[in-house]
Scaffold this motif. Structure first.
Motif, PDB file in Angstrom:
ATOM      1  N   LYS A  57       0.823  -1.208   0.000  1.00  0.00           N
ATOM      2  CA  LYS A  57       0.000   0.000   0.000  1.00  0.00           C
ATOM      3  C   LYS A  57       0.861   1.264   0.000  1.00  0.00           C
ATOM      4  O   LYS A  57       0.614   2.200  -0.761  1.00  0.00           O
ATOM      5  N   VAL A  58       1.879   1.269   0.853  1.00  0.00           N
ATOM      6  CA  VAL A  58       2.724   2.461   0.962  1.00  0.00           C
ATOM      7  C   VAL A  58       3.491   2.696  -0.335  1.00  0.00           C
ATOM      8  O   VAL A  58       3.565   3.823  -0.848  1.00  0.00           O
ATOM      9  N   ASN A  59       4.080   1.656  -0.896  1.00  0.00           N
ATOM     10  CA  ASN A  59       4.851   1.822  -2.121  1.00  0.00           C
ATOM     11  C   ASN A  59       3.950   2.144  -3.313  1.00  0.00           C
ATOM     12  O   ASN A  59       4.361   2.889  -4.216  1.00  0.00           O
ATOM     13  N   MET A  60       2.745   1.628  -3.322  1.00  0.00           N
ATOM     14  CA  MET A  60       1.820   1.971  -4.397  1.00  0.00           C
ATOM     15  C   MET A  60       1.412   3.439  -4.298  1.00  0.00           C
ATOM     16  O   MET A  60       1.292   4.145  -5.313  1.00  0.00           O
ATOM     17  N   ALA A  61       1.221   3.933  -3.068  1.00  0.00           N
ATOM     18  CA  ALA A  61       0.909   5.355  -2.889  1.00  0.00           C
ATOM     19  C   ALA A  61       2.066   6.210  -3.371  1.00  0.00           C
ATOM     20  O   ALA A  61       1.870   7.248  -4.022  1.00  0.00           O
ATOM     21  N   ALA A  62       3.296   5.793  -3.041  1.00  0.00           N
ATOM     22  CA  ALA A  62       4.475   6.537  -3.504  1.00  0.00           C
ATOM     23  C   ALA A  62       4.549   6.537  -5.024  1.00  0.00           C
ATOM     24  O   ALA A  62       4.872   7.560  -5.649  1.00  0.00           O
ATOM     25  N   LEU A  63       4.246   5.401  -5.649  1.00  0.00           N
ATOM     26  CA  LEU A  63       4.283   5.300  -7.101  1.00  0.00           C
ATOM     27  C   LEU A  63       3.263   6.242  -7.736  1.00  0.00           C
ATOM     28  O   LEU A  63       3.556   6.945  -8.708  1.00  0.00           O
ATOM     29  N   ARG A  64       2.078   6.276  -7.167  1.00  0.00           N
ATOM     30  CA  ARG A  64       1.047   7.161  -7.722  1.00  0.00           C
ATOM     31  C   ARG A  64       1.463   8.630  -7.624  1.00  0.00           C
ATOM     32  O   ARG A  64       1.194   9.427  -8.520  1.00  0.00           O
ATOM     33  N   ARG A  65       2.120   8.964  -6.536  1.00  0.00           N
ATOM     34  CA  ARG A  65       2.560  10.348  -6.387  1.00  0.00           C
ATOM     35  C   ARG A  65       3.637  10.685  -7.400  1.00  0.00           C
ATOM     36  O   ARG A  65       3.659  11.785  -7.958  1.00  0.00           O
ATOM     37  N   VAL A  66       4.548   9.763  -7.643  1.00  0.00           N
ATOM     38  CA  VAL A  66       5.588   9.986  -8.651  1.00  0.00           C
ATOM     39  C   VAL A  66       4.973  10.205 -10.022  1.00  0.00           C
ATOM     40  O   VAL A  66       5.424  11.050 -10.811  1.00  0.00           O
ATOM     41  N   LEU A  67       3.904   9.456 -10.325  1.00  0.00           N
ATOM     42  CA  LEU A  67       3.248   9.576 -11.621  1.00  0.00           C
ATOM     43  C   LEU A  67       2.359  10.813 -11.706  1.00  0.00           C
ATOM     44  O   LEU A  67       1.804  11.110 -12.771  1.00  0.00           O
ATOM     45  N   GLY A  68       2.196  11.517 -10.594  1.00  0.00           N
ATOM     46  CA  GLY A  68       1.451  12.777 -10.618  1.00  0.00           C
ATOM     47  C   GLY A  68      -0.039  12.614 -10.560  1.00  0.00           C
ATOM     48  O   GLY A  68      -0.789  13.508 -10.972  1.00  0.00           O
ATOM     49  N   GLU A  69      -0.525  11.497 -10.039  1.00  0.00           N
ATOM     50  CA  GLU A  69      -1.959  11.316  -9.913  1.00  0.00           C
ATOM     51  C   GLU A  69      -2.513  12.231  -8.831  1.00  0.00           C
ATOM     52  O   GLU A  69      -1.822  12.569  -7.872  1.00  0.00           O
ATOM     53  N   GLY A  70      -3.754  12.592  -8.938  1.00  0.00           N
ATOM     54  CA  GLY A  70      -4.389  13.470  -7.951  1.00  0.00           C
ATOM     55  C   GLY A  70      -4.828  14.772  -8.575  1.00  0.00           C
ATOM     56  O   GLY A  70      -4.508  15.102  -9.719  1.00  0.00           O
ATOM     57  N   SER A  71      -5.601  15.531  -7.821  1.00  0.00           N
ATOM     58  CA  SER A  71      -6.105  16.835  -8.263  1.00  0.00           C
ATOM     59  C   SER A  71      -6.826  16.741  -9.597  1.00  0.00           C
ATOM     60  O   SER A  71      -6.706  17.607 -10.459  1.00  0.00           O
ATOM     61  N   GLY A  72      -7.578  15.658  -9.783  1.00  0.00           N
ATOM     62  CA  GLY A  72      -8.387  15.531 -10.984  1.00  0.00           C
ATOM     63  C   GLY A  72      -7.652  14.978 -12.177  1.00  0.00           C
ATOM     64  O   GLY A  72      -8.257  14.823 -13.245  1.00  0.00           O
ATOM     65  N   ALA A  73      -6.364  14.717 -12.072  1.00  0.00           N
ATOM     66  CA  ALA A  73      -5.608  14.174 -13.195  1.00  0.00           C
ATOM     67  C   ALA A  73      -6.083  12.760 -13.498  1.00  0.00           C
ATOM     68  O   ALA A  73      -6.524  12.029 -12.613  1.00  0.00           O
ATOM     69  N   GLU A  74      -5.987  12.396 -14.784  1.00  0.00           N
ATOM     70  CA  GLU A  74      -6.379  11.050 -15.172  1.00  0.00           C
ATOM     71  C   GLU A  74      -5.460  10.034 -14.508  1.00  0.00           C
ATOM     72  O   GLU A  74      -4.240  10.162 -14.561  1.00  0.00           O
ATOM     73  N   PRO A  75      -6.023   8.991 -13.876  1.00  0.00           N
ATOM     74  CA  PRO A  75      -5.175   8.027 -13.176  1.00  0.00           C
ATOM     75  C   PRO A  75      -4.470   7.075 -14.137  1.00  0.00           C
ATOM     76  O   PRO A  75      -4.960   6.805 -15.231  1.00  0.00           O
ATOM     77  N   TYR A  76      -3.335   6.589 -13.693  1.00  0.00           N
ATOM     78  CA  TYR A  76      -2.630   5.545 -14.427  1.00  0.00           C
ATOM     79  C   TYR A  76      -2.938   4.172 -13.839  1.00  0.00           C
ATOM     80  O   TYR A  76      -2.888   3.163 -14.543  1.00  0.00           O
ATOM     81  N   ILE A  77      -3.190   4.135 -12.539  1.00  0.00           N
ATOM     82  CA  ILE A  77      -3.371   2.871 -11.829  1.00  0.00           C
ATOM     83  C   ILE A  77      -4.738   2.867 -11.162  1.00  0.00           C
ATOM     84  O   ILE A  77      -5.094   3.818 -10.458  1.00  0.00           O
ATOM     85  N   ALA A  78      -5.484   1.808 -11.370  1.00  0.00           N
ATOM     86  CA  ALA A  78      -6.797   1.661 -10.733  1.00  0.00           C
ATOM     87  C   ALA A  78      -6.709   0.569  -9.676  1.00  0.00           C
ATOM     88  O   ALA A  78      -6.043  -0.464  -9.874  1.00  0.00           O
ATOM     89  N   THR A  79      -7.386   0.796  -8.576  1.00  0.00           N
ATOM     90  CA  THR A  79      -7.431  -0.188  -7.497  1.00  0.00           C
ATOM     91  C   THR A  79      -8.663  -1.059  -7.670  1.00  0.00           C
ATOM     92  O   THR A  79      -9.782  -0.557  -7.853  1.00  0.00           O
ATOM     93  N   VAL A  80      -8.460  -2.359  -7.633  1.00  0.00           N
ATOM     94  CA  VAL A  80      -9.573  -3.304  -7.609  1.00  0.00           C
ATOM     95  C   VAL A  80      -9.669  -3.786  -6.168  1.00  0.00           C
ATOM     96  O   VAL A  80      -8.844  -4.586  -5.706  1.00  0.00           O
ATOM     97  N   VAL A  81     -10.630  -3.258  -5.447  1.00  0.00           N
ATOM     98  CA  VAL A  81     -10.696  -3.429  -4.001  1.00  0.00           C
ATOM     99  C   VAL A  81     -10.646  -4.908  -3.615  1.00  0.00           C
ATOM    100  O   VAL A  81     -11.402  -5.728  -4.122  1.00  0.00           O
ATOM    101  N   GLY A  82      -9.718  -5.188  -2.701  1.00  0.00           N
ATOM    102  CA  GLY A  82      -9.596  -6.534  -2.168  1.00  0.00           C
ATOM    103  C   GLY A  82      -8.870  -7.512  -3.060  1.00  0.00           C
ATOM    104  O   GLY A  82      -8.600  -8.643  -2.645  1.00  0.00           O
TER     105      GLY A  82
END
Length: 957
Positions: A76-101
């Motif tokens: 979870k922590v490393n995936m969050a770090a990866l998303r931040r590196v890719l610039g996800e957030g603030s309405g930007a189109e995501p690169y990675i989608a979570t499939v819950v569970g």
């Protein structure tokens, strides 16, 4: 193109502005390298290899941690770090989608190809020339400040970013430093001063950051000497609690080192000459107006930051027109403080923005009746207090326990300190991930795993909560016990890991080790634990070159009345560490031998062969420095016997080094050369035993110095000069003050004087006189004064009697007898120059007697020649024959030792003596024979002098 060539070419995955080249461990954004943690890069590779497919959590864990069982929280922590590196957030189109569970899916289009060219060497990527953390969050609202600081840094050598806690000083500084990477020839280096408590350690922290390991009583001087000629940027972060010491350090570096620039962060300026101060303003917030729309609000940095962090916490969060005024009010209430806004934004999963504002209003309203303190500081404290109150009981407990760490820590360390007493390891792992998500724990991906730390302001707050809860002692105990385990593991790994890898894994833990040691001995909190921790810390001090710190710590442990708790293994380790550290910091004082002897007695009583070897090595060195050469050789012989029986190659090498030096002083030059060449001509043995304290200087380095002197004595001046130069280069590279002094005073200057290169000797002496004074190495300064006296005599300049006598007396008081007879002989020659013939005879006679009684007979030939010169100068009846007798005795010593250089020098004096009396064929033959046995060094002083004499009578070359 063949299949084999295709397979050797690296793969390339392009998506958006990014290009991933896994085989090169490289992620590019708009063709610029992106710094990313190794685990996050592994996760990204797995996902882009299968775009659009669901990749399970189990598969991601097995790919990123192939040989380690880790908790899902790491993912979870490393995936969050990866998303931040890719610039996800603030309405930007995501690169990675979570499939819950289930797992994760890479949802952006990916183009696959092979990169041009074969696999490149990735060594450059692994040596970036900086130690900056990986940027895992998007920087919001600071572009102008970053640009401004960058411009100021281009024009000034010191820029300080100033502002209240939580406003974003470090974020701006790191962004500026990131831009400077590649433009500074010797790198960009972050120095985190937050964990430091002792102001005197500021230069040490800078030295550690730039890769300088040095033994010195004046680390700031050593640091400046190391930095001279280098171009780099130093980032001094969190200076406020050590502002005076940071200012002194920065001022000295800027004054002494032209190519270094400093970027500092602090709550107040350093007030150093030439400092430019950039006061960081709060993030802009919208004015309180009606009808504020979401689009209008997002133009303000504070709102943009809130939305960015809220989206990271809750992917479904969107700022609409209805919520915009509320979020604006939240940001205004938080004074535009970046940290406070981030903390508030992480709670959007628990409250909608209206409820969030109400919660903040209640908490901040408590401050209305309080006085004192900067408003923004109180706002931040209240925000942290509010965030803390919203945590679950287990999260608060874990956070309190983690506050005991002085710096960063791993997940394993967090579990070691925080679990137990109703909290399982699984609960700790889950709550750590939750605290990261809520921005209460900062994360930093590293090659050895994720590192966590509490921000300074948050840690200070939580430590207060720890004390209020009455849990400080328990947390300290957990922390100290964990540091004991960690230090023991570090000691074991020191022999198995390359030093750079060891430093990357353990060096940052020194602040926690200091903290734990201080607590165990404070008020006798836990005597047994304190002793065990001190012993376990010895390899730490050695690896980090903290010689004086070790001496102080082990002396403190031994001074306590710990008899009820001390076991023999601990006592042996402490006495050994004390003796070794004392020897190299204070010289061969009687306390050194006492400590090493006590350690040896315990090692013999417990049949500990490894420790016996270490004690004997220390004792051999002590005896050598004390002038008891035969005892030094005896100790080295004992070492060899034990080493041979146990098959310890390193110990055999140490014995050879000690024996080689001792045999040289004893005048057995051939045997000395054999021992020393065995070390110099072979690579050093790797590995060392963590149970013992060595603090030994590189035996190859010491052997080179001794061998250089032996080579000159045996008639190889050119080889001696080359060996001395090699030793000096290695000593300078070690950045250890004592080995450098030894290399220059005992070897390089000595050889320069022997061969008659007086200009080089003068240059080296000027350097070492200043260096030894600056580093408060008084004994070495005294030796330099003695060598200066020899230089004056060789130069024919007036002898400086008072400073020379004072230096000789100082050496005597410190117990140093190594080379002492030579100093006495030089004193005699100086007294003769000043007309004190009786004093000269007394001094030289004392040198002869001391040489024979101590076994330091390597210089007997030269001292006897000096005695002959004095008799010749005196000019009394019969003095010619008396002088000739001394020369004959000198020649006998030289021939017995194989000291061809002494033999030539005495033969020259003998010829000059007899030519004054009409000549002597036998003397001429002696000189001619000595000359013809030389194969090199014909331009050195003694050989030129001999050649002139031989040419005068036609028997020269």
């Amino acid at each position: 193109m063949t299949d084999e060539l295709v397979q050797r070419r690296p793969r390339s995955f392009a998506f958006g502005p990014f290009v991933l080249v896994p085989e090169r461990q490289l992620l590019l954004k708009d063709e610029a390298p992106v710094r990313i943690g190794g685990r996050a890069l592994d996760l990204l590779t797995v996902l882009v290899e299968r775009p659009g497919e669901l990749v399970s959590k189990r598969e991601l864990l097995s790919r990123a941690w192939p040989s380690t069982v880790v908790e899902e929280a790491n993912l979870k922590v490393n995936m969050a770090a990866l998303r931040r590196v890719l610039g996800e957030g603030s309405g930007a189109e995501p690169y990675i989608a979570t499939v819950v569970g289930r797992g994760y899916r890479f949802v952006a289009p990916v183009q696959f190809s092979y990169a041009a060219g074969p696999l490149a060497d990735t060594a450059a990527a692994s040596s970036p020339g900086h130690n900056l953390p990986v940027g895992i969050v998007r920087i919001v609202g600071r572009a102008d400040a970053i640009d401004a600081v960058g411009r100021e840094l281009a024009e000034s050598r010191l820029v300080s970013i100033v502002g209240p806690g939580g406003i974003g000083k470090t974020t701006v500084a790191l962004a500026v430093a990131e831009r400077a990477v590649g433009s500074c020839r010797n790198g960009v280096w972050l120095v985190d001063l937050a964990p430091l408590k002792d102001p005197s350690l500021v230069p040490n922290a800078v030295a550690t950051a730039v890769g300088l390991a040095a033994h010195s009583a004046n680390m700031l001087a050593t640091l400046c000497a190391f930095l001279r000629g280098r171009e780099m940027l130093l980032v001094l972060d969190s200076c406020e609690h050590l502002v005076e010491s940071a200012a002194v350090c920065a001022s000295r570096i800027l004054a002494d080192v032209e190519g270094v620039k400093i970027l500092a962060t602090s709550r107040e300026p350093l007030r150093v000459k030439g400092e430019r101060v950039r006061r960081l303003a709060a993030l802009g917030t919208p004015p309180q107006t009606r009808g504020l729309t979401a689009d209008e609000a997002l133009r303000f940095p504070a709102i943009e930051l809130f939305v960015d962090r809220a989206t990271q916490r809750l992917e479904s969060f969107r700022l609409d027109d209805a919520g915009a005024p509320v979020v604006a009010q939240i940001c205004r209430r938080l004074d535009g403080l970046a940290l406070a806004i981030e903390l508030a934004a992480t709670r959007v999963d628990a409250f909608d923005v209206v409820e969030l504002l109400a919660q903040l209003d209640d908490r901040l309203g408590l401050l209305a009746g309080h006085r004192g303190g900067v408003e923004r500081h109180r706002t931040l404290a209240a925000t942290i207090d509010w965030s803390y109150a919203l945590l679950s009981d287990s999260e608060r407990t874990i956070m309190r326990r983690l506050a005991i760490f002085a710096g960063g820590f791993s997940l394993a360390s967090a579990c070691a300190v925080a679990d137990g007493e109703g909290l399982s390891r699984a609960q700790v792992v889950e709550d750590v991930a939750s605290l990261v998500a809520k921005s209460l724990l900062a994360t930093e991906p590293r090659d050895v795993g994720m590192e966590y730390r509490l921000l300074d302001t948050t840690r200070a707050y939580v430590l207060e909560r720890l004390a209020v809860a009455g849990e400080t002692a328990d947390a300290r105990l957990r922390h100290a016990r964990h540091l004991l385990d960690l230090a023991r593991q570090a000691g074991a790994d020191a022999g198995a890991l390359p030093r750079d890898e060891w430093l990357g894994r353990y060096a940052a833990r020194i602040d926690d080790l200091r903290s734990a040691l201080a607590w165990t001995f404070d008020g006798m909190a836990d005597v047994a634990l304190g002793l065990a921790l001190t012993v376990a810390a010895i390899p730490f001090w050695e690896q980090l070159s903290l010689l004086e710190e070790c001496r102080v710590a082990v002396a403190l442990a031994l001074k306590r009345r710990f008899d009820a708790h001390r076991d023999e293994r601990q006592a042996r380790a402490l006495w050994l560490a004390l003796g070794a550290s004392l020897l190299y910091t204070r010289g061969p004082l009687p306390e050194v031998k006492s400590a090493l002897t006590k350690a040896l007695e315990i090692a013999e009583r417990t049949n500990d062969a490894g420790s016996q070897l270490e004690c004997l090595r220390g004792l051999s060195e002590y005896e050598l420095w004390s002038g008891n050469t035969r005892a030094a050789l005896s100790a080295s012989d004992a070492m060899r016997s034990i080493a041979a029986a146990s098959g310890d190659a390193k110990a055999v090498e140490n014995a050879d080094a000690q024996a080689g030096s001792a045999l040289r002083y004893l005048g057995d030059l051939a045997a000395s050369q054999r021992h020393l060449e065995r070390i110099v001509e072979h690579p050093p043995c790797r590995g060392w035993r963590s149970a013992a304290s060595r603090f030994e200087f590189d035996q190859h380095l010491a052997a080179r110095g001794s061998l250089a002197s032996v080579l000159w004595l045996r008639g190889f001046p050119d080889q001696a000069v080359a060996m001395a130069a090699r030793q000096r280069e290695e000593a300078e590279a070690s950045h250890h003050a004592v080995p450098l002094c030894s290399a220059i005073i005992h070897t390089t200057v000595g050889i320069a004087l022997f061969v008659g290169d007086l200009d080089d000797a003068d240059r080296l002496l000027r350097f070492i006189e200043h260096y030894a004074t600056e580093h408060r190495l008084t004994v070495w300064r005294a030796m330099a004064t003695c060598m200066r006296g020899r230089w004056l005599l060789d130069r024919g300049e007036p002898f400086q009697l008072v400073p020379f006598r004072e230096a000789v007396a100082e050496l005597y008081d410190h117990g140093l007898r190594m080379r002492y007879p030579s100093y006495l002989a030089n004193l005699g020659e100086g007294l003769a120059q000043l007309g004190d013939i009786d004093g000269a005879h007394a001094s030289i006679d004392r040198a002869l007697a001391l040489s024979q009684s101590s076994g330091q007979v390597w210089g007997m030939s030269e001292i006897l020649r000096m005695k002959g010169n004095l008799l010749r100068l005196e000019g009394k009846p019969g003095s010619l024959h008396d002088a000739a007798d001394r020369y004959a005795e000198s020649l006998r010593w030289a021939r017995e030792q194989g000291a061809l250089s002494w033999e030539l020098r005495t033969a020259v004096s003998l010829v000059e003596l007899w030519r004054e009396a009409g000549g002597n064929a036998q003397a001429e033959a002696i000189l001619s024979d000595a000359w013809r046995r030389f194969e090199e060094g014909y331009e050195t002083r003694d050989l030129r002098r001999a050649r002139t004499l031989l040419t005068d009578i036609g028997s020269g070359p």
